[in-house]
Design a protein around this motif. Sequence first.
Motif, PDB file in Angstrom:
ATOM      1  N   UNK A 197      36.328  29.560  28.756  1.00  0.00           N
ATOM      2  CA  UNK A 197      36.965  28.379  29.337  1.00  0.00           C
ATOM      3  C   UNK A 197      36.093  27.148  29.121  1.00  0.00           C
ATOM      4  N   UNK A 198      34.801  27.288  29.370  1.00  0.00           N
ATOM      5  CA  UNK A 198      33.871  26.165  29.179  1.00  0.00           C
ATOM      6  C   UNK A 198      33.779  25.766  27.708  1.00  0.00           C
ATOM      7  N   UNK A 199      33.879  26.750  26.818  1.00  0.00           N
ATOM      8  CA  UNK A 199      33.856  26.440  25.391  1.00  0.00           C
ATOM      9  C   UNK A 199      35.066  25.602  24.992  1.00  0.00           C
ATOM     10  N   UNK A 200      36.219  25.938  25.571  1.00  0.00           N
ATOM     11  CA  UNK A 200      37.444  25.211  25.241  1.00  0.00           C
ATOM     12  C   UNK A 200      37.496  23.837  25.919  1.00  0.00           C
ATOM     13  N   UNK A 201      36.947  23.767  27.137  1.00  0.00           N
ATOM     14  CA  UNK A 201      36.920  22.499  27.884  1.00  0.00           C
ATOM     15  C   UNK A 201      35.568  22.380  28.572  1.00  0.00           C
ATOM     16  N   UNK A 202      34.606  21.677  27.961  1.00  0.00           N
ATOM     17  CA  UNK A 202      33.246  21.561  28.504  1.00  0.00           C
ATOM     18  C   UNK A 202      33.167  20.939  29.895  1.00  0.00           C
ATOM     19  N   UNK A 203      34.274  20.371  30.373  1.00  0.00           N
ATOM     20  CA  UNK A 203      34.267  19.758  31.700  1.00  0.00           C
ATOM     21  C   UNK A 203      34.585  20.772  32.806  1.00  0.00           C
ATOM     22  N   UNK A 204      34.928  21.996  32.426  1.00  0.00           N
ATOM     23  CA  UNK A 204      35.280  23.024  33.403  1.00  0.00           C
ATOM     24  C   UNK A 204      34.298  24.192  33.291  1.00  0.00           C
ATOM     25  N   UNK A 205      33.781  24.621  34.422  1.00  0.00           N
ATOM     26  CA  UNK A 205      32.937  25.811  34.491  1.00  0.00           C
ATOM     27  C   UNK A 205      33.603  26.832  35.395  1.00  0.00           C
ATOM     28  N   UNK A 206      33.848  28.032  34.879  1.00  0.00           N
ATOM     29  CA  UNK A 206      34.444  29.103  35.673  1.00  0.00           C
ATOM     30  C   UNK A 206      33.327  29.944  36.276  1.00  0.00           C
ATOM     31  N   UNK A 207      33.332  30.061  37.591  1.00  0.00           N
ATOM     32  CA  UNK A 207      32.343  30.857  38.302  1.00  0.00           C
ATOM     33  C   UNK A 207      32.968  32.210  38.607  1.00  0.00           C
ATOM     34  N   UNK A 208      32.421  33.242  38.001  1.00  0.00           N
ATOM     35  CA  UNK A 208      32.968  34.590  38.136  1.00  0.00           C
ATOM     36  C   UNK A 208      32.481  35.262  39.408  1.00  0.00           C
ATOM     37  N   UNK A 209      33.414  35.879  40.135  1.00  0.00           N
ATOM     38  CA  UNK A 209      33.104  36.652  41.339  1.00  0.00           C
ATOM     39  C   UNK A 209      33.742  38.026  41.158  1.00  0.00           C
ATOM     40  N   UNK A 210      32.955  39.095  41.243  1.00  0.00           N
ATOM     41  CA  UNK A 210      33.497  40.428  41.041  1.00  0.00           C
ATOM     42  C   UNK A 210      33.201  41.331  42.227  1.00  0.00           C
ATOM     43  N   UNK A 211      34.000  42.368  42.344  1.00  0.00           N
ATOM     44  CA  UNK A 211      33.789  43.410  43.352  1.00  0.00           C
ATOM     45  C   UNK A 211      34.349  44.705  42.790  1.00  0.00           C
ATOM     46  N   UNK A 212      33.841  45.825  43.256  1.00  0.00           N
ATOM     47  CA  UNK A 212      34.382  47.119  42.846  1.00  0.00           C
ATOM     48  C   UNK A 212      35.841  47.220  43.281  1.00  0.00           C
ATOM     49  N   UNK A 213      36.609  48.005  42.560  1.00  0.00           N
ATOM     50  CA  UNK A 213      38.058  48.101  42.775  1.00  0.00           C
ATOM     51  C   UNK A 213      38.472  48.252  44.240  1.00  0.00           C
ATOM     52  N   UNK A 214      38.010  49.259  44.982  1.00  0.00           N
ATOM     53  CA  UNK A 214      38.486  49.402  46.364  1.00  0.00           C
ATOM     54  C   UNK A 214      38.047  48.253  47.254  1.00  0.00           C
ATOM     55  N   UNK A 215      36.841  47.729  47.039  1.00  0.00           N
ATOM     56  CA  UNK A 215      36.345  46.622  47.851  1.00  0.00           C
ATOM     57  C   UNK A 215      37.147  45.350  47.616  1.00  0.00           C
ATOM     58  N   UNK A 216      37.551  45.150  46.377  1.00  0.00           N
ATOM     59  CA  UNK A 216      38.313  43.953  46.038  1.00  0.00           C
ATOM     60  C   UNK A 216      39.571  43.850  46.889  1.00  0.00           C
ATOM     61  N   UNK A 217      40.305  44.951  46.997  1.00  0.00           N
ATOM     62  CA  UNK A 217      41.593  44.902  47.690  1.00  0.00           C
ATOM     63  C   UNK A 217      41.454  44.894  49.209  1.00  0.00           C
ATOM     64  N   UNK A 218      40.398  45.468  49.741  1.00  0.00           N
ATOM     65  CA  UNK A 218      40.221  45.433  51.190  1.00  0.00           C
ATOM     66  C   UNK A 218      39.742  44.062  51.662  1.00  0.00           C
ATOM     67  N   UNK A 219      39.014  43.342  50.815  1.00  0.00           N
ATOM     68  CA  UNK A 219      38.509  42.020  51.188  1.00  0.00           C
ATOM     69  C   UNK A 219      39.494  40.893  50.888  1.00  0.00           C
TER      70      UNK A 219
END
Length: 412
Positions: free
Chosen positions: A60-82
């Motif tokens: 995303x940043x490569x395509x538009x240097x004005x935007x930075x995507x901040x990635x947030x991850x969680x394990x599969x079961x934790x993702x859906x409970x949170x």
Amino acid sequence: MKRKYVGLVAVAALALPLAACSSSSNAGGTDSSGNTVVNWSVWAGSEAETAAWKHVADLVHEKDPKITVKLQTAAWPDYWTKLPTQLAGSGAPCIAGLQMARVQQFANYFKTLDSSTLGTAKIATSDFDPSIIKALQSKGEQKAIPYDLGPYMVFYNKDAFKAAGLAAPQNGWTVDEFLTDAKKLTTGGKYGFAASNQIDALNQWGPTIGGDQAATAGGKLNLTSAGQVKTMKWYAGLVSTEKVAAPLATDSSDGTQFLGGNAAMYVTGPWDMINAKTQAKFDVGVVTLPAGDNGVTTAVGGSGFGITNKCSNIPAAEKALSVITGPEALGYLGEQGRAFPARTAEQSTWYKSAVDGAQSTLEAALKNGVPYRSTPTWTQVGLSYSQGAISVINGDGSAKSFLDGVESSSGQ
């Protein structure tokens, strides 16, 4: 899809907190370089998966240097409970992953991607497999743009089959053949199959064993059907009666037993090819689920990304969404084995990088597959199921009584 739609090994060091941002910073805040920050939440179950998502975020940043995507991850079961708490509070991300089985549950938290939004983002739904486009709709409104789809398949250890003197399983094999092989593979403290306490197992095996799934086409729970009782009895029997799978002690939603070489077969989807390629220290093969009384069939799922209602910078989110679901991103995910791309023009990328025979298996499974079914409270039902399924699968309890109890407690 994981979940798994099924993630594999959880990596705490790389799993950033889902609720790491406030409503003022989820999209519209700036970083130290003055770029607009768009927070993006998705599940990841291994270092390789997290690295793949990070690469897509950086696109995303490569395509538009004005935007930075901040990635947030969680394990599969934790993702859906949170996620429910996160989306209802001030820490909602701007873009979040959404699996087809959970669209109805979370639809009200996501912006409708109407023709104006899609036009601005230059996203043409006709470029995607129509089945997964429709599956990510709620009441006819598009809530997410897909990145993948795929049927469940049996991943197997080719080396273990050879060591046991067994021929490689062929697409269209039967349940009897599966059990015969699993018994011969169960030796020396290792097992023929890795079982799971997740409700996904009922949708993986239900269509071929019992002829139905844990939910109806209309979104109602179906756990008390004769087909579901038959499926769970058979599945539990792999552990308690046939003894071709290890007794379950704790949550078994991942594939660590298979990847570690302690179980010769495991059911998952094309999204886990990335983990098979990077973690397994043996030759991996894939084959269709064995045919039961209802033939060779299983559920087909898929996932995508949508813009949340709490997003404070829709234009930035639209640009980011167009990139992370774009041809370059999905082609990359296909090459890495993280996704069988939902974009039809990019689907060959998964075939080229997957293990030998994967294309014919996936195509055969897709041909006979049926849409993955769920209910509007699928996350809660799945949690209730997983908490009680271990004892039943291990032979301590009635499958029918257990399924009756889960359905009764759901209020449906």
